[in-house]
Design an enzyme around this catalytic site. Sequence first.
Site, PDB file in Angstrom:
ATOM      1  N   SER A 125      52.245  40.657  27.247  1.00 30.40           N
ATOM      2  CA  SER A 125      51.342  40.326  26.133  1.00 30.40           C
ATOM      3  C   SER A 125      50.629  38.992  26.346  1.00 30.40           C
ATOM      4  CB  SER A 125      52.130  40.274  24.818  1.00 30.40           C
ATOM      5  OG  SER A 125      52.718  41.523  24.545  1.00 30.40           O
ATOM      6  N   ALA A 162      63.006  42.650  34.421  1.00 34.78           N
ATOM      7  CA  ALA A 162      63.297  43.593  33.338  1.00 34.78           C
ATOM      8  C   ALA A 162      62.478  43.294  32.089  1.00 34.78           C
ATOM      9  CB  ALA A 162      64.787  43.565  33.003  1.00 34.78           C
ATOM     10  N   ASN A 175      65.652  39.427  28.989  1.00 39.69           N
ATOM     11  CA  ASN A 175      64.200  39.610  29.110  1.00 39.69           C
ATOM     12  C   ASN A 175      63.470  38.323  29.479  1.00 39.69           C
ATOM     13  OD1 ASN A 175      64.173  42.325  28.648  1.00 39.69           O
ATOM     14  ND2 ASN A 175      63.386  42.212  26.560  1.00 39.69           N
ATOM     15  N   ASP A 211      50.598  26.643  23.281  1.00 35.74           N
ATOM     16  CA  ASP A 211      51.518  27.072  22.228  1.00 35.74           C
ATOM     17  C   ASP A 211      52.931  27.229  22.767  1.00 35.74           C
ATOM     18  OD1 ASP A 211      49.567  27.077  20.313  1.00 35.74           O
ATOM     19  OD2 ASP A 211      49.296  29.242  20.242  1.00 35.74           O
ATOM     20  N   ASP A 247      65.534  48.197  21.370  1.00 33.97           N
ATOM     21  CA  ASP A 247      65.701  47.219  22.453  1.00 33.97           C
ATOM     22  C   ASP A 247      66.421  45.955  21.980  1.00 33.97           C
ATOM     23  OD1 ASP A 247      64.573  48.739  24.453  1.00 33.97           O
ATOM     24  OD2 ASP A 247      62.543  48.012  24.081  1.00 33.97           O
TER      25      ASP A 247
END
Length: 289
Positions: free
Chosen positions: A192, A184, A146, A176, A76
């Site tokens: 995550s 996409a 992305n 953070d 990727d």
Amino acid sequence: ENNSCPRGEIGRHKGLKILAACGVPVRVWPRAPHMKKIQIISDLNRRSLKIKSQLLRQIKQNKTSIPNTIIVIGGDGFMLQTLKKNYRLKKPFYGINSGNYGFLMNKFNKEKTYKKIFQAKKITISPLNMTVKTKTGSTKNGIAINEVSILRQSRQAASLKINQGKKQIIKELISDGVLVSTPAGSTAYNLSVHGPILSLNSKQLSIAPISAFRPRRWKPRIVNDKSQITIKNLNPVKRPISAVADNYEVRNAKQITIKKNKKIQFILMYDKNRSLQKKISIEKLRKEL
């Protein structure tokens, strides 16, 4: 009658033209059809080069040429780099996975991949445009297929203000960092950090905090993809941050502006049973389970 041969004649059939001018009968055969050159861009690891070698063997065995397509062999990350370097060519990209998950890629089959390229379906996606103003006053630009990640740069948590156009989303977020994701990319880093999975045709973007400290339970937001998102570093001296468009990083960012760039379009090709939308739907189902 003057049969003298003209000098300096230029053209595709230069010699034939001269002979014809001299009265010699000539016959011109039609040119053979032009076969478009296949462009393969491969990562340099052993697995990628092996796939490239096998694919070239398939191509040599078949008489038909692959139509105006760039074949990308890698993972990727390599696909993202290749798309950004070559998008001005305005050609479709067919990815073959030699990495780990290969969400943007297709599986390689040493017997069937060549034929699958002809049957692959095309989708078009547009990236995010990231404009970063740094502490030194310089301006940097990047595009993200992305996501755009805003990350703390030191041991200190980031202090951020986020606006959607003129509307304030949050006055101060201590975390953070924060992630702005496209559909996409919504199943990648965005998933995550517990961001929402977006359908390819949703016309939405996700804004998700990374380890939010204050407010502790600040949840991800979904906004229209026409929105301009502005993220301001409220304390650039004590709490430096970096802005990352996929794999392009700008450090010491003071203000980041993010907006979908509809002028740039990437054409991606997928096998019938492995479309990008289908992969997104599978990840969404996994999340719900």
